[in-house]
Design an enzyme around this catalytic site. Structure first.
Site, short mmCIF file in Angstrom:
data_model
loop_
_atom_site.label_atom_id
_atom_site.label_comp_id
_atom_site.label_asym_id
_atom_site.label_seq_id
_atom_site.Cartn_x
_atom_site.Cartn_y
_atom_site.Cartn_z
N CYS A 78 1.84 -4.59 -2.74
CA CYS A 78 1.79 -5.76 -1.87
C CYS A 78 0.73 -5.59 -0.77
O CYS A 78 -0.46 -5.69 -1.07
CB CYS A 78 3.18 -6.05 -1.33
SG CYS A 78 3.37 -7.78 -0.90
N HIS A 169 7.11 -5.34 -5.59
CA HIS A 169 7.63 -4.09 -4.99
C HIS A 169 8.48 -3.29 -5.97
O HIS A 169 9.71 -3.40 -5.93
CB HIS A 169 8.47 -4.42 -3.76
CG HIS A 169 7.69 -4.98 -2.62
ND1 HIS A 169 7.16 -4.19 -1.63
CD2 HIS A 169 7.34 -6.25 -2.34
CE1 HIS A 169 6.52 -4.96 -0.76
NE2 HIS A 169 6.61 -6.21 -1.17
N GLU A 171 9.28 -0.35 -5.80
CA GLU A 171 10.10 0.61 -5.04
C GLU A 171 11.42 -0.01 -4.58
O GLU A 171 12.31 0.69 -4.11
CB GLU A 171 9.30 1.17 -3.85
CG GLU A 171 9.10 0.21 -2.67
CD GLU A 171 8.01 -0.84 -2.90
OE1 GLU A 171 7.48 -0.94 -4.03
OE2 GLU A 171 7.71 -1.58 -1.95
N1 GLN Z 1 1.91 -10.87 3.36
C1 GLN Z 1 1.69 -9.47 3.69
C2 GLN Z 1 0.24 -9.21 4.05
O1 GLN Z 1 -0.57 -10.06 3.92
C3 GLN Z 1 2.10 -8.58 2.54
C4 GLN Z 1 3.57 -8.70 2.29
C5 GLN Z 1 4.21 -7.47 1.73
O2 GLN Z 1 3.64 -6.37 1.73
N2 GLN Z 1 5.44 -7.60 1.31
O3 GLN Z 1 -0.07 -8.15 4.51
#
Ligand code: GLN
Length: 192
Positions: A78, A169, A171
């Protein structure tokens, strides 16, 4: 093998728990010295802007790039995937620029901002559970990128050599498929 998890902010504890469940010891990365002797680095989910700022302020930004260029393995989930992309949009943001892809931050908008979905992944026959939390969208991938999983026709798990990025994710589930694959990538380096 020695694995470090960037422990500035975000869900680094969940990554360490997943590694622990696979009997792999991990170390927290908070300063430059913590990169010493690592075979692999995990960049967790969280807020990519905050993480980027930390990497720049603590002098970790360039050493991390060098680590990858010298064939170290990195897994970004992410926000971590955002940090790995060569191009970040919505809004544009600096990045480690290690994986040839364009990423749109918070790409699913408000309605689909956080959701669990199941999708096809080349790493296992059964559908893979994918937890999306204000996830980015991988809008473009370069020719050197291998797509390992897709959701709604878009790549969500991609690999470039020893670099692995997930917009979801792994994890946060009990499914270790993606992690086991990552550990395999590190193993290749250790043996080389
Ligand atoms: N929206 C977040 C970002 O732009 C990422 C979200 C996440 O890591 N769950 O950094």
């Amino acid at each position: 093998m020695k694995i470090g998890v960037l422990a500035v902010q975000g869900d680094f504890e969940a990554h360490r728990a997943m590694l622990g469940s696979l009997a792999v010891e991990s170390f927290e990365i908070r300063a430059l010295a913590d990169l010493e002797g690592l075979d692999a680095v995990v960049l967790p989910g969280g807020e990519s802007t905050t993480q980027l700022k930390f990497l720049q302020e603590e002098g970790l930004f360039h050493p991390l790039r060098k680590f990858a260029q010298e064939d170290g393995a990195i897994f970004g989930t992410c926000a971590g995937a955002i940090l790995l992309a060569t191009e970040v949009l919505n809004p544009p943001q600096d990045s480690l620029a290690l994986m040839d892809m364009t990423v749109l931050r918070n790409g699913y908008g408000r309605q689909l901002s956080s959701e669990v979905r199941f999708g096809h992944c080349t790493l296992k026959p059964a559908p893979l559970e994918m937890v999306f939390i204000r996830a980015p969208i991988i809008e473009r991938v370069g020719p050197g990128i291998e797509i390992l999983a897709e959701d709604a026709g878009r790549p969500v798990l991609v690999r470039q050599g020893r670099l692995l990025a997930a917009t979801f994710h792994p994890e946060l589930t009990f499914d270790s498929t993606v992690y086991t694959f990552f550990l395999g990538l590190i193993g290749e380096r250790v043996r080389a």
